[in-house]
Scaffold this motif. Structure first.
Motif, PDB file in Angstrom:
ATOM      1  N   ARG A 140       2.683  11.627 -17.292  1.00 26.25           N
ATOM      2  CA  ARG A 140       1.792  11.418 -18.437  1.00 26.25           C
ATOM      3  C   ARG A 140       1.628   9.941 -18.767  1.00 26.25           C
ATOM      4  O   ARG A 140       0.566   9.537 -19.249  1.00 26.25           O
ATOM      5  N   VAL A 141       2.655   9.163 -18.507  1.00 25.45           N
ATOM      6  CA  VAL A 141       2.526   7.716 -18.686  1.00 25.45           C
ATOM      7  C   VAL A 141       1.523   7.173 -17.677  1.00 25.45           C
ATOM      8  O   VAL A 141       0.651   6.361 -18.002  1.00 25.45           O
ATOM      9  N   GLY A 142       1.628   7.647 -16.431  1.00 23.87           N
ATOM     10  CA  GLY A 142       0.705   7.226 -15.387  1.00 23.87           C
ATOM     11  C   GLY A 142      -0.729   7.625 -15.701  1.00 23.87           C
ATOM     12  O   GLY A 142      -1.670   6.875 -15.416  1.00 23.87           O
ATOM     13  N   THR A 151      -6.683   4.173 -18.940  1.00 25.69           N
ATOM     14  CA  THR A 151      -6.927   2.897 -19.610  1.00 25.69           C
ATOM     15  C   THR A 151      -7.621   1.917 -18.667  1.00 25.69           C
ATOM     16  O   THR A 151      -8.640   1.299 -19.016  1.00 25.69           O
ATOM     17  N   ALA A 152      -7.066   1.773 -17.466  1.00 25.05           N
ATOM     18  CA  ALA A 152      -7.604   0.803 -16.513  1.00 25.05           C
ATOM     19  C   ALA A 152      -9.002   1.188 -16.040  1.00 25.05           C
ATOM     20  O   ALA A 152      -9.906   0.346 -15.978  1.00 25.05           O
ATOM     21  N   THR A 153      -9.184   2.461 -15.712  1.00 25.06           N
ATOM     22  CA  THR A 153     -10.470   2.884 -15.147  1.00 25.06           C
ATOM     23  C   THR A 153     -11.577   2.926 -16.198  1.00 25.06           C
ATOM     24  O   THR A 153     -12.704   2.500 -15.935  1.00 25.06           O
ATOM     25  N   PHE A 154     -11.266   3.430 -17.386  1.00 26.19           N
ATOM     26  CA  PHE A 154     -12.308   3.504 -18.418  1.00 26.19           C
ATOM     27  C   PHE A 154     -12.698   2.114 -18.891  1.00 26.19           C
ATOM     28  O   PHE A 154     -13.890   1.822 -19.087  1.00 26.19           O
ATOM     29  N   ALA A 155     -11.715   1.251 -19.088  1.00 25.94           N
ATOM     30  CA  ALA A 155     -12.021  -0.115 -19.526  1.00 25.94           C
ATOM     31  C   ALA A 155     -12.876  -0.821 -18.478  1.00 25.94           C
ATOM     32  O   ALA A 155     -13.832  -1.532 -18.813  1.00 25.94           O
ATOM     33  N   SER A 156     -12.549  -0.608 -17.209  1.00 20.16           N
ATOM     34  CA  SER A 156     -13.310  -1.241 -16.124  1.00 20.16           C
ATOM     35  C   SER A 156     -14.734  -0.705 -16.074  1.00 20.16           C
ATOM     36  O   SER A 156     -15.695  -1.478 -15.937  1.00 20.16           O
ATOM     37  N   MET A 157     -14.866   0.610 -16.187  1.00 19.46           N
ATOM     38  CA  MET A 157     -16.203   1.201 -16.115  1.00 19.46           C
ATOM     39  C   MET A 157     -17.046   0.802 -17.315  1.00 19.46           C
ATOM     40  O   MET A 157     -18.243   0.511 -17.175  1.00 19.46           O
ATOM     41  N   LEU A 158     -16.450   0.761 -18.500  1.00 17.35           N
ATOM     42  CA  LEU A 158     -17.190   0.360 -19.695  1.00 17.35           C
ATOM     43  C   LEU A 158     -17.680  -1.079 -19.559  1.00 17.35           C
ATOM     44  O   LEU A 158     -18.832  -1.394 -19.899  1.00 17.35           O
ATOM     45  N   ALA A 159     -16.817  -1.954 -19.053  1.00 19.14           N
ATOM     46  CA  ALA A 159     -17.204  -3.351 -18.873  1.00 19.14           C
ATOM     47  C   ALA A 159     -18.301  -3.481 -17.823  1.00 19.14           C
ATOM     48  O   ALA A 159     -19.288  -4.207 -18.018  1.00 19.14           O
ATOM     49  N   MET A 160     -18.144  -2.764 -16.697  1.00 13.59           N
ATOM     50  CA  MET A 160     -19.139  -2.826 -15.624  1.00 13.59           C
ATOM     51  C   MET A 160     -20.482  -2.273 -16.088  1.00 13.59           C
ATOM     52  O   MET A 160     -21.538  -2.841 -15.801  1.00 13.59           O
ATOM     53  N   ASN A 215      -6.655  16.289 -22.918  1.00 15.27           N
ATOM     54  CA  ASN A 215      -5.936  16.335 -24.195  1.00 15.27           C
ATOM     55  C   ASN A 215      -4.482  16.767 -24.054  1.00 15.27           C
ATOM     56  O   ASN A 215      -3.626  16.336 -24.828  1.00 15.27           O
ATOM     57  N   TYR A 216      -4.191  17.617 -23.067  1.00 12.46           N
ATOM     58  CA  TYR A 216      -2.825  18.141 -22.921  1.00 12.46           C
ATOM     59  C   TYR A 216      -1.828  17.000 -22.673  1.00 12.46           C
ATOM     60  O   TYR A 216      -0.651  17.091 -23.049  1.00 12.46           O
ATOM     61  N   ALA A 217      -2.294  15.938 -22.032  1.00  9.36           N
ATOM     62  CA  ALA A 217      -1.414  14.815 -21.704  1.00  9.36           C
ATOM     63  C   ALA A 217      -1.294  13.814 -22.846  1.00  9.36           C
ATOM     64  O   ALA A 217      -0.507  12.865 -22.763  1.00  9.36           O
ATOM     65  N   LYS A 218      -2.081  14.035 -23.904  1.00 12.38           N
ATOM     66  CA  LYS A 218      -2.091  13.122 -25.053  1.00 12.38           C
ATOM     67  C   LYS A 218      -2.187  11.650 -24.606  1.00 12.38           C
ATOM     68  O   LYS A 218      -1.324  10.821 -24.919  1.00 12.38           O
ATOM     69  N   PRO A 219      -3.238  11.318 -23.870  1.00  9.31           N
ATOM     70  CA  PRO A 219      -3.361   9.944 -23.355  1.00  9.31           C
ATOM     71  C   PRO A 219      -3.597   8.935 -24.465  1.00  9.31           C
ATOM     72  O   PRO A 219      -4.169   9.258 -25.503  1.00  9.31           O
ATOM     73  N   HIS A 220      -3.123   7.727 -24.249  1.00  7.25           N
ATOM     74  CA  HIS A 220      -3.317   6.648 -25.210  1.00  7.25           C
ATOM     75  C   HIS A 220      -3.491   5.340 -24.436  1.00  7.25           C
ATOM     76  O   HIS A 220      -3.252   5.284 -23.232  1.00  7.25           O
ATOM     77  N   PHE A 221      -3.909   4.303 -25.132  1.00  5.67           N
ATOM     78  CA  PHE A 221      -4.129   3.019 -24.467  1.00  5.67           C
ATOM     79  C   PHE A 221      -2.803   2.474 -23.961  1.00  5.67           C
ATOM     80  O   PHE A 221      -1.859   2.277 -24.725  1.00  5.67           O
ATOM     81  N   LEU A 222      -2.742   2.238 -22.654  1.00  8.90           N
ATOM     82  CA  LEU A 222      -1.510   1.737 -22.043  1.00  8.90           C
ATOM     83  C   LEU A 222      -1.892   0.908 -20.821  1.00  8.90           C
ATOM     84  O   LEU A 222      -2.272   1.451 -19.787  1.00  8.90           O
ATOM     85  N   TRP A 223      -1.795  -0.401 -20.945  1.00 10.24           N
ATOM     86  CA  TRP A 223      -2.229  -1.304 -19.871  1.00 10.24           C
ATOM     87  C   TRP A 223      -1.064  -1.641 -18.946  1.00 10.24           C
ATOM     88  O   TRP A 223      -0.006  -2.087 -19.392  1.00 10.24           O
TER      89      TRP A 223
END
Length: 242
Positions: A72-74, A80-89, A204-212
Motif C-alpha cells: 500500500r505504501v508502494g 503520486t509520481a504518475t499522477f503528478a507527472s501526467m498532470l504536469a505533462m 480507495n481500499y488502499a487509502k492512497p495518499h501523497f507520498l513522494w
C-alpha cells in the motif's frame, strides 16, 4: 486472457460499426471539404496525445507490481509520481497547443481563409480536449493495473458512441468544425469526471495518499521514456495517415 480479448473485440466492433455509419452521414451533412477540415483538426489533437510520454503504461506496470505485493505504501508512491507527472505533462501540452495553434495550422499550406480560421479556433478549443484525454489515459492505465478491462471497454464504447452521435447532432443543426470541437470538449470533460471518480473508487481500499519517493519516480521516468517510443509508433500509424 481470452475474456479480456473478447471485451476488446466487442468494443472495437461496436466503435468501428458506428464509425462506418457516421462518416458518410457527416460528409452528407457538412460536405467533403468541411469534413476534411474536421478530420485534420481532430487528427492533430490525436497526435498531440503523444505528450503523455508513456506515463499511462508506466502506471499500469508499476501499480500492477504494487498490487500483486499488496504494497500500500508502494501504491501511494506510484500514484503520486504518475499522477503528478501526467498532470504536469497534460497542462504543459495543453498550454503549448493553445498558444501554438496558429503555428500548427500554418503547417498545412492548402488551408486558406475561412478554413484556416476554423482550424485555428478548433485547435484552441482542442487544447482542452487534449488536456482531458491525457488525464483520461492515466485513468485507463490505472484501471488496467486492476484488470478492469470490461469496465474500460464499456466506458470507452459509451464515450465513443456519445461523441459520434454528438457530432452528427451538431452537424445536422448546421454546426461545423468549431461547433463540433466544442461538443467534443464538453463530452471529454464529462468523460474525464466519470473516469476519475471510477478510478478513485477502485483504489480507495488502499487509502492512497501523497507520498513522494525520488528513487521510484526516477525509475518510473526511465520506464516511461522507453515505452513512449512504442506509443509514438502507434500514434503515427493510427493518426498520421489522416
Amino acid at each position: 486472457m481470452l475474456k479480456n480479448g473478447l471485451y476488446n473485440v466487442i468494443g472495437g466492433v461496436v466503435r468501428i460499426g458506428l464509425a462506418l455509419v457516421a462518416v458518410p452521414v457527416l460528409i452528407h451533412l457538412i460536405g467533403i471539404e468541411n469534413y476534411g477540415v474536421w478530420t485534420l483538426s481532430s487528427s492533430v489533437i490525436g497526435l498531440a496525445t503523444l505528450a503523455e510520454g508513456g506515463i499511462s503504461v508506466s502506471t499500469t506496470f508499476f501499480l500492477s507490481k504494487d498490487i500483486a505485493n499488496d504494497d500500500r505504501v508502494g501504491i501511494s508512491e506510484t500514484l503520486t509520481a504518475t499522477f503528478a507527472s501526467m498532470l504536469a505533462m497534460a497542462t504543459a501540452a495543453a498550454l503549448f497547443f493553445y498558444f501554438g495553434c496558429e503555428f500548427f495550422a500554418a503547417l498545412f499550406h492548402n488551408l486558406k481563409g475561412e478554413y484556416y480560421i476554423q482550424v485555428v479556433v478548433a485547435l484552441k478549443i482542442g487544447s482542452l480536449v487534449l488536456w482531458t484525454r491525457l488525464l483520461q489515459q492515466y485513468s485507463v492505465g490505472l484501471m488496467q493495473a486492476y484488470e478492469k478491462y470490461s469496465l474500460i471497454n464499456i466506458l470507452s464504447t459509451i464515450q465513443n458512441n456519445v461523441s459520434t452521435l454528438g457530432l452528427i447532432a451538431i452537424a445536422s443543426m448546421g454546426g461545423r468544425t468549431v461547433e463540433m470541437m466544442k461538443c467534443q470538449a464538453v463530452i471529454s470533460i464529462g468523460a474525464l469526471v466519470v473516469y476519475l471518480i471510477t478510478s478513485k473508487k477502485i483504489v480507495n481500499y488502499a487509502k492512497p495518499h501523497f507520498l513522494w519517493n525520488r528513487l521510484k519516480s526516477v525509475e518510473i521516468f526511465r520506464y516511461s521514456s522507453v515505452s513512449w517510443a512504442g506509443s509514438l509508433g502507434s500514434a503515427l500509424f493510427t493518426q498520421g495517415d489522416r
